[in-house]
Design an enzyme around this catalytic site. Structure first.
Site, short mmCIF file in Angstrom:
data_model
loop_
_atom_site.label_atom_id
_atom_site.label_comp_id
_atom_site.label_asym_id
_atom_site.label_seq_id
_atom_site.Cartn_x
_atom_site.Cartn_y
_atom_site.Cartn_z
N TYR A 53 0.86 -1.19 0.00
CA TYR A 53 0.00 0.00 0.00
C TYR A 53 0.90 1.24 0.00
CZ TYR A 53 -3.90 -3.07 1.27
OH TYR A 53 -4.87 -4.06 1.30
N1 LIG Z 1 -6.46 -8.52 1.22
C1 LIG Z 1 -6.68 -7.86 0.12
O1 LIG Z 1 -6.30 -8.27 -0.99
C2 LIG Z 1 -7.41 -6.56 0.20
C3 LIG Z 1 -7.99 -6.00 -0.96
C4 LIG Z 1 -8.69 -4.81 -0.81
C5 LIG Z 1 -8.81 -4.21 0.43
N2 LIG Z 1 -8.22 -4.77 1.52
C6 LIG Z 1 -8.32 -4.14 2.85
O2 LIG Z 1 -9.66 -3.82 3.13
C7 LIG Z 1 -9.77 -2.43 3.41
C8 LIG Z 1 -11.12 -1.89 3.01
O3 LIG Z 1 -11.40 -2.14 1.65
P1 LIG Z 1 -11.34 -0.99 0.54
O4 LIG Z 1 -10.58 0.16 1.07
O5 LIG Z 1 -10.92 -1.67 -0.69
O6 LIG Z 1 -12.84 -0.59 0.27
P2 LIG Z 1 -14.16 -0.31 1.13
O7 LIG Z 1 -13.90 -0.42 2.55
O8 LIG Z 1 -15.21 -1.15 0.51
O9 LIG Z 1 -14.42 1.20 0.70
C9 LIG Z 1 -13.64 2.24 1.25
C10 LIG Z 1 -14.07 3.59 0.71
O10 LIG Z 1 -15.44 3.80 0.94
C11 LIG Z 1 -15.67 5.17 1.19
N3 LIG Z 1 -16.29 5.34 2.50
C12 LIG Z 1 -15.84 4.90 3.70
N4 LIG Z 1 -16.69 5.25 4.68
C13 LIG Z 1 -17.68 5.93 4.12
C14 LIG Z 1 -18.84 6.55 4.62
N5 LIG Z 1 -19.15 6.53 5.89
N6 LIG Z 1 -19.64 7.18 3.72
C15 LIG Z 1 -19.35 7.21 2.40
N7 LIG Z 1 -18.24 6.63 1.86
C16 LIG Z 1 -17.42 5.99 2.73
C17 LIG Z 1 -14.31 5.87 1.17
O11 LIG Z 1 -14.07 6.38 -0.15
P3 LIG Z 1 -13.85 7.98 -0.36
O12 LIG Z 1 -12.87 8.38 0.71
O13 LIG Z 1 -13.33 8.09 -1.74
O14 LIG Z 1 -15.19 8.59 -0.18
C18 LIG Z 1 -13.40 4.73 1.44
O15 LIG Z 1 -12.09 4.95 1.02
C19 LIG Z 1 -8.57 -1.82 2.67
O16 LIG Z 1 -8.28 -0.51 3.12
C20 LIG Z 1 -7.52 -2.84 2.95
O17 LIG Z 1 -7.00 -2.67 4.25
C21 LIG Z 1 -7.55 -5.94 1.43
#
Ligand SMILES: NC(=O)c1ccc[n+]([C@@H]2O[C@H](COP(=O)([O-])OP(=O)(O)OC[C@H]3O[C@@H](n4cnc5c(N)ncnc54)[C@H](OP(=O)(O)O)[C@@H]3O)[C@@H](O)[C@H]2O)c1
Length: 323
Positions: A53
């Site tokens: 990351y």
């Molecule tokens: N193991 C793996 O391969 C893998 C893959 C993907 C992710 N992950 C982990 O999982 C975590 C979470 O997944 P993700 O970041 O992919 O996506 P997610 O949690 O599905 O979406 C995160 C995004 O949603 C928006 N958001 C968050 N809270 C909100 C709210 N209250 N209201 C409106 N929008 C909101 C923000 O975007 P904006 O800031 O643009 O509004 C935020 O960056 C990652 O950070 C990572 O640590 C792991």
């Protein structure tokens, strides 16, 4: 008596990634720090990062920011947290010692605080011989008490069962499995899928991308402004088809006086998984705070399950995830 629902963690992919999250230190860092403090105050204990990351000039940026934020907390608060990172099984990281340097670098970036090391993805689809020695090497670190917990990510039920058995023979437990899980990515919940295997083997199931990159927050609408780049393209493609689900989510949210985001998080918890939403602004933590205050009942969960099952499209599966 009903069992206690899982907690809620936080993800830090957007704390360093340019391609999908357009991360800029000058634009995002102060809000990220405030989001971290708000999340801890709300009751978030698990923070998830990865050594990938932040690449190039931003190498390890997410781990570095997380380490600094943890280090700034009073010692008593630091102790309550679980700081997890994921190491990428890049092709040049091979053999039992293949992660040694990466582990040391991640731990240093995290300021010495690392509670759980995770294999970022399974190599089963392209180099099936690679992941075994890497997992044995991480288990060596657990045995030497260099790190307390081991986790795995992007692994399917068959492979998970296999490594659970092999590591258990040497007395090493897999603490958690992290997979994509949201109302738009429900493969983990299939009969005999990783949810069932985790429950059987006593492994915590962690739901990554629980908001489908933000799509399930209810913030984005067809025809409205969308995020730039790849995330916008995905949203443009998926949004028209998912409105029945978003309407059902909004109805549940209205019944409980919470944001749609909170419904997305508590649906994961209702299925026994710990969601780790990506948080990068303090206002985004409000939905987490709300989620700790209520839980959906089984009728609400089934309504959402049904609305999700009716959809034609969902999130793309992670190409590395194994069977
Ligand atoms: N193991 C793996 O391969 C893998 C893959 C993907 C992710 N992950 C982990 O999982 C975590 C979470 O997944 P993700 O970041 O992919 O996506 P997610 O949690 O599905 O979406 C995160 C995004 O949603 C928006 N958001 C968050 N809270 C909100 C709210 N209250 N209201 C409106 N929008 C909101 C923000 O975007 P904006 O800031 O643009 O509004 C935020 O960056 C990652 O950070 C990572 O640590 C792991």
């Amino acid at each position: 008596m009903a069992s206690k629902p899982p907690g809620i963690g936080a993800g830090t992919w957007s704390w360093g990634n340019r391609f999908l999250w357009d991360y800029r230190p000058e634009r995002h860092d102060s809000a990220i720090n405030a989001a971290f403090a708000a999340a801890v105050a709300a009751g978030v204990r698990l923070f998830d990062s990865a050594d990938s990351y932040g690449t190039g000039a931003l190498e390890g940026r997410s781990e570095r920011l997380l380490g600094q934020a943890v280090g700034a907390l009073p010692a008593a608060q630091q102790r309550d947290l679980v700081i997890a990172t994921k190491l990428a099984p890049f092709p040049w990281r091979v053999g039992r010692r293949g992660f040694d340097r990466a582990f040391a670098a991640s731990r240093a970036r995290l300021g010495g605080r690392l509670d759980r090391v995770q294999l970022h993805w399974s190599t089963a689809r392209y180099a099936p011989w690679q992941e075994g020695p890497l997992l044995q090497g991480l288990s060596d670190l657990l045995e030497a008490e260099v790190v307390p917990q081991l986790g795995i990510s992007n692994m399917g039920p068959r492979r998970l069962r296999r490594w659970h058995g092999e590591l258990q023979r040497r007395g090493v437990a897999i603490t958690s499995l992290q997979v994509q899980l949201s109302l738009l990515a429900r493969e983990a919940l299939a009969p005999g899928g990783v949810r069932d295997v985790c429950a059987e083997l006593g492994i915590e199931l962690i739901a990554y991308s629980p908001l489908a990159l933000g799509l399930l927050s209810g913030r984005w609408q067809t025809g409205g402004a969308l995020p730039s780049g790849a995330r916008g393209s995905l949203f443009r493609r998926l949004l028209p088809g998912i409105s029945p689900l978003l309407e059902e989510m909004a109805a549940v949210a209205a019944e409980h006086w919470v944001e749609t985001t909170s419904v997305a998080l508590n649906w994961c918890r209702a299925h026994g998984a710990t969601p780790i939403p990506g948080l990068r602004r303090p206002d985004q933590v409000e939905a987490v705070r709300q989620s700790f205050r209520w839980m959906m009942d089984s009728e609400e969960r089934q309504r959402l399950d049904h609305a999700a099952a009716m959809l034609q499209n969902g999130m793309p599966a992670n190409p590395f995830s194994s069977s």
